[in-house]
Design a protein around this motif. Sequence first.
Motif: not given
Length: 975
Positions: A172-178, A275-285, A465-471
């Motif tokens: 769930s941690s994007p840093d860990d994923v990267a 994954s990011i939340m549905e309403d989190e921005p994709v830009r700069e993520n 890259k981020p994907v909204q609502g992937l989780t």
Amino acid sequence: MSQNLEKLTAYEILEKRQIKDLNSEGYLLKHKRTGAHITLLLNDDENKVFYIGFRTPPKDSTGVAHILEHSVLCGSKNFPVKDPFIELAKGSLNTFLNAMTYPDKTVYPVASCNDTDFKNLVHVYLDAVFYPNIYKEEKIFHQEGWHYELENKEDDLKINGVVYNEMKGAFSSPDDVAEREIMNSLYPDITYGLESGGDPEDIPDLTYEEFLSFHQRYYHPSNSYIYLYGNLDAEEYLTFLEENYLKDFDSLTIDSEIRQQEPFAEKREIVKEYSIMEDEPVRENTYLTYNVSMGSSLDRKLYAAMDILDYVLCSAPGTPVKQALIDAGIGKDVYSTMENGIAQPYFSIVAKNADEDQKEAFVSVIEDTLKKLVEEGIDRKALQAAVNYFTFKYREGDFGSYPKGLMLGLQAMDSWLYDKKEPFMHIEANQTYEELKEAITEGYYEELIDRYLLKNPHKTILTVKPVQGLTTRKDEALHDRLQAYKNTLSEEEVLAIVENTKALREYQEAPDTKEALETIPLLKREDMKKEATPYINEERKLAGSTLLVHDIFTNGIAYIKLLFDLKQVPAELFPYVGILKSVLMGVNTEHYSYGELFNEVNCKTGGIDVQAGTYGNAKDLSKFLATLEIKTKVFYENRDEALDLIREILLTSDFTDDKRLKEIIAECRSRMQASMTGSGHTVAALRALSYFSPTAACAQQLSGMVQCRLLEDLDSSFEEKKEFLKKNLKALIHYIFRPENLLIDYTGTEEGLAGIEEKIAEFRSTLFTDEVSGTPYVPELSKKNEAFMTAGQVQYVCRAGNFLKKGLPFTGALKVLKVMMGYEYLWTQVRVKGGAYGCMCTFSRSGDSYFVSYRDPNLEKTIETYQEAADYVKNYVADERTVTQFIIGAVSELDTPMTPKGRGNYSLAGYLTGLTMDRIQQERDELLATTAETIKGLSCYIEAFMKDDCLCVVGNGEKIKEEKKLFLSVDQLFH
């Protein structure tokens, strides 16, 4: 401490050497019968360390190595209790007790200062790895790994398991994923291309038979690495090892070779998702990463040089690659990482909070900058600073709360695992650093950049890259897949899962027999030290300020801390103290650019850090002390230069550079969000405490949610807010850096204080004395009961409150209750049965208390567990042995060995909080006198703090929405 090991006929001495760098005698031995390799580091350190490790390269991402690491500690031949690890954790004087799964090895370390305790720990761990109960009890695999869960046949089918939920949290941690995808991208064809911890999507593919087969294949003396460190009788331990374990095994040919990845013919470009939340921005993520494989960890000089490259290219402020990317607007947080704990090390440059369409520019900026460095040369001062910094760190040998022998032993594996003749290569490093110092003028570092970073085809450009609502989509797909699978089952098969769920629960709830528990060796109460560790405090007056001296031998290093009381800071400025501590050291000063300043600091000292502190008052719950602290560690001869640098930083920092301030704010926001994502339990606990605790509310302002929201606001509207920010920072230093606010703290010997009065008088004379005004900050307390939603797959659930305000005094027996709750009630209910990775509790002297879970699949169920805790304690029944066990565990937490710096910090904390030695001794006496009846009587403390009903949860957005009735407000963790 020379020892005669030649008479041990079961072993062959391959090497014996004096390791002057570590003041140790080193041995490399081989067990003749099995081929087991043993390394000894013998010295006068009372904090003894043992580990046994195995090469465990996985063949897939089912997490078999990780699940096995958990499972072998769930009972063994000579210690047939269900959880010897917990029995030891709650009833030994260990200074370290854990097990770790790495990409290519699994290591089981223990440490203790008590001889008898240490022998007990070694015995239990050896029995665990060689004769675990996993062959007798399949439920261990299902509990620690994974299992289908179905309490009633009408329920939805679920998957549960400790490692399964742990890795859901890790994924769930994007840093860990990267970080994980970087290594996988460079080594796709070998073990490093797999997830040794287990991918949650693959874990359910692991069968019990494959699990057992992995143990049979790798957990054998012929594949083992055994390490002993400290002031111990090596002959006694080696004899025990031979007579109780090794003699029962024959030599076995085990293919555990760590195969090499064939070099790439050309660089590869790869895209992964998180994954990011549905309403989190994709830009700069997006994460943009530039990754290269760098030779072998058996290259002694390169191994250490990677740290130097990390420093001079990207990690230090103002370094060329970092600055070039930031100047190009690529990423808000730019950093480099190096991994040299595997056979084929790698180096990565990461731009975080970037955009996917910046990839080409990202690569171009990096390579153009690197080419320029190769052609024109790296700044010599930066290289000198880097070499000095790592040399100082090596010679200091201070690993905080981690035993020095443990960290040396784990580092030994970085060479030993890949060459059985080379355990000492990287831990004997003075000569290496001398060579790296000489190499500064020889073009060595430029050649490394050219060879490994520029001309090396074994390279990946990885975009995460981020994907909204992937989780959410993955959770829904898993739910549908499980229900579809359930629909294929006959009624008998469904009922079998229900029965297995029930059987596992009964196994988890069944107590160990008295006979089984008594197999775990236990110290006696009389073995416990009766006296509390005394402070080493001497209060002096120095040039008008208080100097607190901790006269401790530090091998010529002065630990100096300047503490400034924040009592005059007005409420509207107070949160900006959290910003100020990050800006200082990060901007230009009168004589240095910020990059030059960082290098100057590391050339002259072992580092200068700025941090905020909060200290409760032991006598008055409503009072607390908040400080801004500047600390340094420096050789005595460089002390005055260190104080000059501190003065320069505090009084001449330039807050007018808009571009630099914007960079700092963006980086701070990015790093704080990464920290909060990985430590949701800390976020939840501090936030819940802040509803009623002045000290916690203050900490919230400086490092919690209030600080997070301030950083978000400043970052997203910097142009609008920049003048306000600069004005506040300039005002703050006048409120803080004043003579009347200063306390000087010193750890070292009298030698390091020679002539300091004149220097401090000079320093004080330059502090601000102008008039300041305003209403000082006073915390505002109110119950908020919040939930903070993330795209993560797990929860962190906290309930908090205060017992002191209900008239209940603090007692040392609460330290025993903490051990009992953490390793019995909460452990069984939240971790073992609930499937959470961890659970913690605290009962503090201020009355502030909490329960919190870590990487927890549950929410309301965990809250119900907390609510039933007082009744559990009220009806608690335990024999003398069990209570003694908890007492030993509590004493172990109190008596963790302290480094000289740690002893100084312990003494300083007592001074600042007003906690007297008489009170500490009283609490210790209460702890040692605890009985089963005492524990039962403490149920009222849990009832008292739970009455406050303060709740905070960080976790999966969908799960929180389902349970939103529990909260007064629901918000996203990040805006």
